[in-house]
Design a protein around this motif. Structure first.
Motif, PDB file in Angstrom:
ATOM      1  N   TRP A  66       0.825  -1.212   0.000  1.00 46.82           N
ATOM      2  CA  TRP A  66       0.000   0.000   0.000  1.00 46.82           C
ATOM      3  C   TRP A  66       0.856   1.257   0.000  1.00 46.82           C
ATOM      4  N   ARG A  69       2.142   2.139  -3.384  1.00 48.86           N
ATOM      5  CA  ARG A  69       1.080   2.647  -4.241  1.00 48.86           C
ATOM      6  C   ARG A  69       0.715   4.087  -3.861  1.00 48.86           C
ATOM      7  N   ASP A  73       1.412   7.331  -6.193  1.00 51.84           N
ATOM      8  CA  ASP A  73       0.304   8.158  -6.667  1.00 51.84           C
ATOM      9  C   ASP A  73       0.459   9.604  -6.218  1.00 51.84           C
ATOM     10  N   ARG A 274      -0.303   1.599 -13.830  1.00 52.58           N
ATOM     11  CA  ARG A 274      -0.899   2.661 -13.020  1.00 52.58           C
ATOM     12  C   ARG A 274      -1.737   3.557 -13.921  1.00 52.58           C
TER      13      ARG A 274
END
Length: 299
Positions: A66, A69, A73, A274
């Motif tokens: 997590w 990610r 982002d 992504r």
């Protein structure tokens, strides 16, 4: 929270509190305190406690996925806003297999002409290292084989097919031939890339399929060193033609296609899956697609 996640990612990568703190530009107590605060916030232990780093807990491995990610982002959002204000800028980090290094200028040169505010960091790495660096968000893209060994979860753009040539000096018993078989090549004194390179594993497989054992007399992770030995006339090698040409392919060196079979393997750009991509990666993918169309037209 983002800072703490970045510290945690660095600790998982470095596997050492002191080294992780150094890469993050903070003191070790600061990093350790941030990791403890993250554990308190999430209500789970992330790191196995001890006098030294002993690994992540099962929950730590879940959080790591997590964290990568979320941090990725967040950086992508900042990059997109910066690009909207000032145009595309920043540094693209690319890792490539050694045999694709010769092709890189055809990707980077037109890209930089379109986006002069962008700089590049290009590393030569094995295919396994490329996937690891990509998964850890330590590079933005890789150039590697697409069709030989598992890639995992990546987005890919095929660029070209790598075909293999016997690279040998004039005067070699096969130097006057138009083609040569894998079985014939296997009986020659060869200098090849080291076994950690996927190119070497591909070549080993084709030589093995010819019914012969591979017995290279010299191994190196440097294409330049291999080529310098070929020039002595005492060694031959197996390389894609574009590599030999870039390294200065000319007389008294010959490149002879290897057939029976005429083997080829797809090489291309890989990125993390992504949506949306960072502006830099999105522009790089567009350039790779353009290069792919150009290379197909040439062939």
């Amino acid at each position: 929270m983002i800072d703490k996640l970045e510290f945690f990612i660095a600790l998982a990568r470095e596997e050492h509190f002191g080294h992780a703190a150094e890469t993050c530009g903070v003191t070790q107590p600061t990093l350790s305190a941030a990791i403890k605060q993250l554990e308190d916030q999430l209500g789970v232990m992330l790191v196995k406690r001890g006098s030294r780093f002993q690994g992540l807990t099962p929950e730590g491995n879940q959080v790591l996925a997590w964290a990568r990610r979320i941090v990725g982002d967040t950086h992508a959002m900042h990059d997109e806003m910066r690009a909207a204000r000032h145009g595309l800028s920043g540094r693209i980090r690319i890792a490539t297999i050694p045999t694709a290094l010769a092709m890189m200028p055809r990707l980077t040169t037109p890209f930089r002409e379109k986006h002069p505010g962008v700089t590049f960091s290009i590393l030569s790495r094995t295919s396994i290292e490329i996937l690891s660096l990509l998964g850890n968000f330590e590079i933005d893209a890789g150039i590697t084989y697409l069709d030989n060994e598992p890639l995992g979860r990546v987005t890919s753009v095929p660029l070209y097919s790598e075909r293999y040539q016997l690279i040998t000096a004039v005067g070699n018993p096969y130097s006057g031939r138009e083609t040569v078989s894998w079985a014939e090549v296997s009986r020659m004194p060869l200098c090849l890339l080291t076994p950690d390179m996927q190119n070497r594993r591909i070549i080993d497989q084709h030589l093995s399929d010819s019914g012969e054992q591979v017995r290279p007399t010299l191994e190196s992770n440097s294409m330049i060193l291999l080529f310098s030995h070929i020039r002595t006339g005492k060694w031959s090698s197996i390389m894609p033609l574009n590599v030999a040409e870039t390294l200065g392919f000319a007389e008294p060196i010959r490149a002879i296609p290897i057939v029976e079979p005429d083997a080829s393997h797809s090489v291309g750009l890989v990125t993390t899956p992504r949506e949306p991509n960072t502006p830099l990666v999105a522009a790089l993918v567009d350039e790779a697609l353009s290069l792919s169309r150009t290379l197909r037209a040439e062939n």
